[in-house]
Design a protein around this motif. Structure first.
Motif, PDB file in Angstrom:
ATOM      1  N   ASP A 150     -78.892  36.105  75.695  1.00  0.00           N
ATOM      2  CA  ASP A 150     -79.264  35.498  74.424  1.00  0.00           C
ATOM      3  C   ASP A 150     -79.289  33.973  74.577  1.00  0.00           C
ATOM      4  OD1 ASP A 150     -79.850  35.175  71.767  1.00  0.00           O
ATOM      5  OD2 ASP A 150     -78.057  36.166  71.010  1.00  0.00           O
ATOM      6  N   SER A 168     -79.501  39.957  65.979  1.00  0.00           N
ATOM      7  CA  SER A 168     -78.302  40.660  66.406  1.00  0.00           C
ATOM      8  C   SER A 168     -77.825  39.963  67.673  1.00  0.00           C
ATOM      9  CB  SER A 168     -78.641  42.126  66.676  1.00  0.00           C
ATOM     10  OG  SER A 168     -77.505  42.809  67.064  1.00  0.00           O
ATOM     11  N   LYS A 187     -78.314  40.746  71.493  1.00  0.00           N
ATOM     12  CA  LYS A 187     -79.037  42.019  71.532  1.00  0.00           C
ATOM     13  C   LYS A 187     -80.538  41.830  71.284  1.00  0.00           C
ATOM     14  CE  LYS A 187     -78.266  45.491  68.505  1.00  0.00           C
ATOM     15  NZ  LYS A 187     -77.410  46.391  67.707  1.00  0.00           N
ATOM     16  N   SER A 188     -80.901  41.298  70.153  1.00  0.00           N
ATOM     17  CA  SER A 188     -82.326  41.168  69.850  1.00  0.00           C
ATOM     18  C   SER A 188     -82.571  40.154  68.724  1.00  0.00           C
ATOM     19  CB  SER A 188     -82.900  42.521  69.424  1.00  0.00           C
ATOM     20  OG  SER A 188     -82.243  42.977  68.258  1.00  0.00           O
ATOM     21  N   ARG A 221     -72.385  46.510  67.896  1.00  0.00           N
ATOM     22  CA  ARG A 221     -72.613  47.225  69.147  1.00  0.00           C
ATOM     23  C   ARG A 221     -72.113  48.670  69.116  1.00  0.00           C
ATOM     24  NH1 ARG A 221     -73.956  43.922  73.317  1.00  0.00           N
ATOM     25  NH2 ARG A 221     -74.678  41.930  72.543  1.00  0.00           N
ATOM     26  N   PRO A 257     -77.463  48.125  74.183  1.00  0.00           N
ATOM     27  CA  PRO A 257     -76.581  47.056  73.707  1.00  0.00           C
ATOM     28  C   PRO A 257     -75.316  47.600  73.068  1.00  0.00           C
ATOM     29  CG  PRO A 257     -78.407  47.359  72.189  1.00  0.00           C
ATOM     30  CD  PRO A 257     -78.631  48.325  73.302  1.00  0.00           C
TER      31      PRO A 257
END
Lengths: 612, 337
Positions: A86, A271, A274-275, B114, B287
């Motif tokens: 990230d 997130s 994550k994304s 997560r 993730p």
């Protein structure tokens, strides 16, 4: 400035102060060195050439370095990006990774911005939110910007000059707003004490205070009075850290989770680790933006830590581009040897210099001739092979990268022989000169992962030829640049004589490249980037000269003087100008590498041919 | 029973406390050994000592370790001001496990975010390995020495011998990045269940197979051995001699006794995976908590390492309690004493 994987991964963690702004397509291209620099001239000249059409091609190997690949006006679809980690933050004032600054072009606008063209010209700045380039006074201690009318935040609120002032004030709240390149601004906009602490503490600790050096005579005018002359303010005002921040919407340390946007996209979902999903900002107006011509409706960024998996996904078409770095060696070979795949690949210089810091604080390297012996015995040809041969970079003989004014391809103060395997006779002569004719013993440190071990082995083998024994002292990637080689005390305590490191410019001027690593006034007890701790009068004086200058024609000789002054100290031993290897999905349109955003693809301009 | 459960819970709390002390000690030790302030990991390397000191103050990193530990534990129950200790208007609600230096987010938020992926992976794989593992184990035991038995045991040997990252990559390169004809799972990017069961299952199928392969092999061997042992017991011979159908003998008498120990193993295996299936998550870029922990280790993001470790430990300890209680319930020979 930080890139992602290029410097053995760990550099991405530690080499703060590095947005790579490689402006040239080839390390041998000396012509590129004259383009990016200064603030007034490039901005003015760029304004005049904004409408000039860059070359456009269908697709070919390396085409995106100099041309727009697959030009198209088609709109719609989703640009699918991936990254191995990230961003350090999505708060525009707290990010320092090169690719993250590129991503910030999706969401943030600044007074000036790097020009959206392929090739070296992309390293010049043009007005973005400002009506024109910054207007300095005679001694460049006062800069004025006029804001374009009709600019809005993504929440619909009008942007005023007060939002820029608040953003600059916010930088001083360093206990919360940290991680970004704020060090360029703090002591330029406020008086700093001996420990580098500014007298203004920011709007959180001092809510009734005021950053008096920045004023807003009206809602469209921003005036900055600097503590000392500085010629590169247009470059500073192009960094995402200066984007306007609305005081009422400042959520402090939480701001990066959903920052307001001024660019064509805004973050809709985030997130951490994550994304990230970006959608179009309904309050962005193309009529006010000459820099960005967005095509897609949505941009997604998936964090895929395993680079082998990421490579496979980009080659299978599952993702469009790797946002934070190119292909790894295995995938690189596959693409390079397949003509069809190769046509969608680019191999640009990445603007980073890989070098060894040779410590003048550790005996016997306190003797300059001993350091020179190390310089001369190095086997640069072998180090190039370790880095992937010609696809991995080009041999460097001086520190200043080709995209920075001051680079002189002919300057080679410590030649390592005709075949670059080392000049052993010259090295032995230097050993005799320094009183160590039979050699000496020295510790070398490197990141204990990636190519660190191989690099050490090469140096060990090369120096052994002249009797210098090199001992291994690896450091952990996470703390390597901050507290391992970033601590002058640790270097002395551990007797670290040689350290592997890498560096890229924060912005493409000699000051942007050298200030953090050569300024004798910036030797910090930890987090230090001037690893050899040089505090040389000639270097400091040359730095002051390039700091105050904005004239591109003068920056080239001044930069060359600075480069020579640093090389004269025999503390920075360069060996490679890096290259990255990118694969772009054939369905992508308007693809090019932008020197202004670190020779990464200019994500904000990319479209898709299939509208998906 | 209540007293038994209470006693086990008390023991569980003690274990979690010990783990928290050990984890925090490692946090402290890392700082002592490196001789560097953890604030540098948060603030970025271009900061002056004064700026680092300001961050140490706002995050409480300048206090004695005992005080830091107390505040850490207290925050899990009552929360604490976060990030901006100056104005205190950014608050980390309970359970507060600290603040990630790297991701600049509260650790509990990260864990919550997560956990869904880890749960999806663990539960899906668990169902798969239970079905496949038990089936192979039972068939192998009942058809001992047959082709099916040999095949089952070769499967088991392969499963326990091949690491997850090998089978995982093999599956990925065949069915995700492989030839068009067998590229059945072109997109393995994790999507939450909320986006539809189809996309969710498609994204996870290869990971489930990869993870279940290992566990199914273990469960097959375990089931086979236990069932063979049980089938040799006197009461099974008696049941057979009484003329009970084989299905009843095996299904009602043998399997119940043979599979009871599996409850313990299954509970602990599942709980372990809920703390993060590191290799599978890394291989398939899922993730989850495991990937979060590994990433945190690589970046010395100490609060995240501590948070995930403690949460993982809580899963295992709770599973242990549940398993103990359940085991005693299923097997009357085990007393609640």
């Amino acid at each position: 400035m930080n890139n992602r994987r290029g410097l053995v991964g760990a550099l991405a963690l530690g080499a703060a102060g590095t947005l790579l702004l490689a402006a040239c397509g080839s390390s041998s291209s000396s012509s590129s060195t004259t383009t990016p620099s200064g603030s007034e001239s490039p901005a003015a000249s760029a304004s005049e050439t904004t409408n000039a059409s860059p070359s456009q091609v269908a697709t070919a190997y390396d085409a995106a370095q100099t041309s727009i690949v697959n030009p198209s006006d088609a709109t719609g679809g989703t640009l699918k990006l991936a990254a191995s980690a990230d961003c350090d933050s999505w708060d525009p004032q707290r990010t320092y990774y090169a690719w993250c600054w590129d991503m910030q072009r999706l969401t943030t606008r600044t007074m000036t911005a790097f020009k959206s063209v392929p090739g070296p010209e992309g390293a010049s700045v043009v007005p973005d939110l400002a009506e024109g380039p910054g207007q300095p006074n005679a001694d460049k201690t006062e800069w004025t910007y006029k804001l374009k009318p009709g600019i809005k935040f993504s929440d619909g609120t009008a942007v005023t000059s007060k939002d820029f002032k608040y953003a600059l004030e916010r930088l001083f709240a360093t206990d919360v707003i940290n991680g970004g390149p704020s060090s360029y601004y703090l002591c330029l906009l406020a008086t700093c004490g001996a420990d580098g602490s500014p007298d203004y503490k920011g709007p959180y600790k001092d809510p009734t205070g005021d950053l008096k050096s920045v004023t807003t005579p009206d809602d469209n005018t921003l005036v900055m009075k600097l503590v000392k002359p500085f010629g590169g303010v247009d470059f500073l005002m192009s960094q995402p850290i200066t984007t306007p921040i609305q005081k009422a919407k400042d959520t402090k340390g939480e701001y990066g989770k959903k920052p307001l946007a001024t660019g064509p996209f805004m973050i809709s979902e985030y997130s951490a680790g994550k994304s990230v999903t970006f959608v179009r900002n309904p309050n962005w107006d193309q009529a006010t933006d000459d820099v960005r011509k967005p095509k897609v409706d949505k941009v997604t960024l998936a964090i895929i830590e395993d680079t082998a998996v990421s490579d496979a996904k980009v080659l299978s078409g599952e993702i469009d581009l790797q946002a934070d770095g190119g292909l790894q060696p295995e995938a690189k070979t596959k693409v390079f040897t397949d003509e069809k795949l190769k046509a969608n690949a680019d191999n640009p210089v990445d603007g980073f210099i890989r070098y060894f810091a040779v410590m003048q604080t550790v005996a016997p390297l306190t003797n300059k001739a001993c350091r020179e012996a190390v310089f001369l015995a190095l086997n640069k040809a072998e180090l190039l092979q370790i880095r992937g041969g010609k696809l991995g970079g080009a041999i460097a003989n001086t520190m200043t990268p080709p995209n920075i004014p001051g680079h002189d391809p002919a300057f080679n103060p410590y030649p390592s022989g005709a075949d670059n395997t080392g000049d052993l006779e010259a090295a032995k002569a230097k050993l005799t000169e320094c009183g160590q004719p039979n050699g000496f013993s020295v510790n070398m440190t490197y990141v204990n992962q990636g190519l660190g071990g191989k690099t050490f082995a090469s140096v060990q083998g090369a120096l052994k030829r002249v009797g210098i024994t090199v001992n291994s002292l690896p450091g952990d990637g996470a703390s390597y640049y901050s507290s391992w080689i970033g601590s002058p005390k640790n270097i002395v305590d551990k007797k670290i004589g040689i350290a592997v490191a890498g560096w890229g410019a924060d912005f493409p001027t000699p000051f942007g490249f050298w200030n953090s690593i050569a300024n004798g006034k910036l030797i910090l007890p930890e987090g230090n980037s001037n690893y050899p701790s040089i505090n040389d009068p000639a270097v400091n004086s040359a730095l002051d000269a390039v700091s105050a200058e904005s004239d591109a024609t003068k920056l080239q000789p001044l930069g060359a003087t600075l480069d020579k002054a640093v090389m004269e100290t025999a503390t920075y031993l360069p060996f490679l100008f890096g290259r990255s290897f990118w694969y772009r999905q054939p369905r992508l349109t308007n693809v090019y590498l932008n020197a202004g955003v670190g020779n990464y693809y200019d994500y904000v301009q990319i479209g898709t041919s299939d509208g998906k | 029973l209540v007293r038994y459960v209470f006693r086990r819970l008390l023991g569980a709390v003690f274990v979690v406390w010990v783990i928290s002390v050990v984890t925090f000690s490692l946090f402290a030790l890392a700082n002592i050994v490196s001789g560097s302030s953890p604030a540098y990991l948060y603030v970025g390397k271009t900061s002056t000592p004064a700026q680092v000191a300001a961050v140490e103050e706002s995050l409480g990193l300048n206090k004695p370790y005992v005080v830091q530990y107390w505040e850490y534990i207290k925050a899990i129950f009552v929360g604490r001001p976060l990030t901006d200790g100056v104005n205190g208007d950014v608050y980390c609600n309970a359970p507060c496990f600290g603040y990630s230096f790297q991701l600049k987010t509260s650790v509990w938020e990260l864990i919550q975010d997560r956990f869904g992926a880890t749960l999806s992976l663990a539960v899906g794989a668990a169902i798969l390995w239970l079905i496949v593992g038990l089936a192979i184990g039972i068939v192998s035991a009942l058809k001992r020495g047959s082709f099916l038995d040999r095949f089952g045991m070769i499967f088991a040997l392969a499963g326990v011998s091949l690491p997850v990252y090998f089978t995982g990559l093999l599956l990925l390169y065949a069915f995700s990045f492989g030839p068009e004809a067998i590229r059945w799972f072109p997109d393995t990017t994790f999507v939450p269940l909320s986006q539809g069961i189809g996309p969710w299952a498609r994204a996870l199928t290869l990971a489930w197979i990869s993870l279940a392969f290992l566990y199914a092999a273990l469960y097959a061997r375990f089931t086979r051995t236990n069932l063979l042992e049980t089938m040799g017991e006197d009461y099974i011979r008696t049941a057979t001699a009484k003329g009970l159908p084989r299905r009843t003998v095996v299904g009602k008498h043998a399997l119940r006794a043979a599979l009871t120990p599996l409850i313990t193993i299954f509970g602990l295996d599942l709980a372990g995976l809920l703390g993060g299936a590191i290799l599978t998550e890394k291989t398939f870029t899922i993730p989850g908590l495991g990937a979060l922990a590994v990433d945190a280790i690589g970046k010395q993001d100490l609060p995240v390492i501590m948070g995930v470790t403690i949460v993982g430990a809580i899963f295992i300890v709770i599973a242990n309690v549940i398993v103990d209680v359940l085991y005693a319930y299923v097997d009357p020979r085990v007393a609640y004493s």
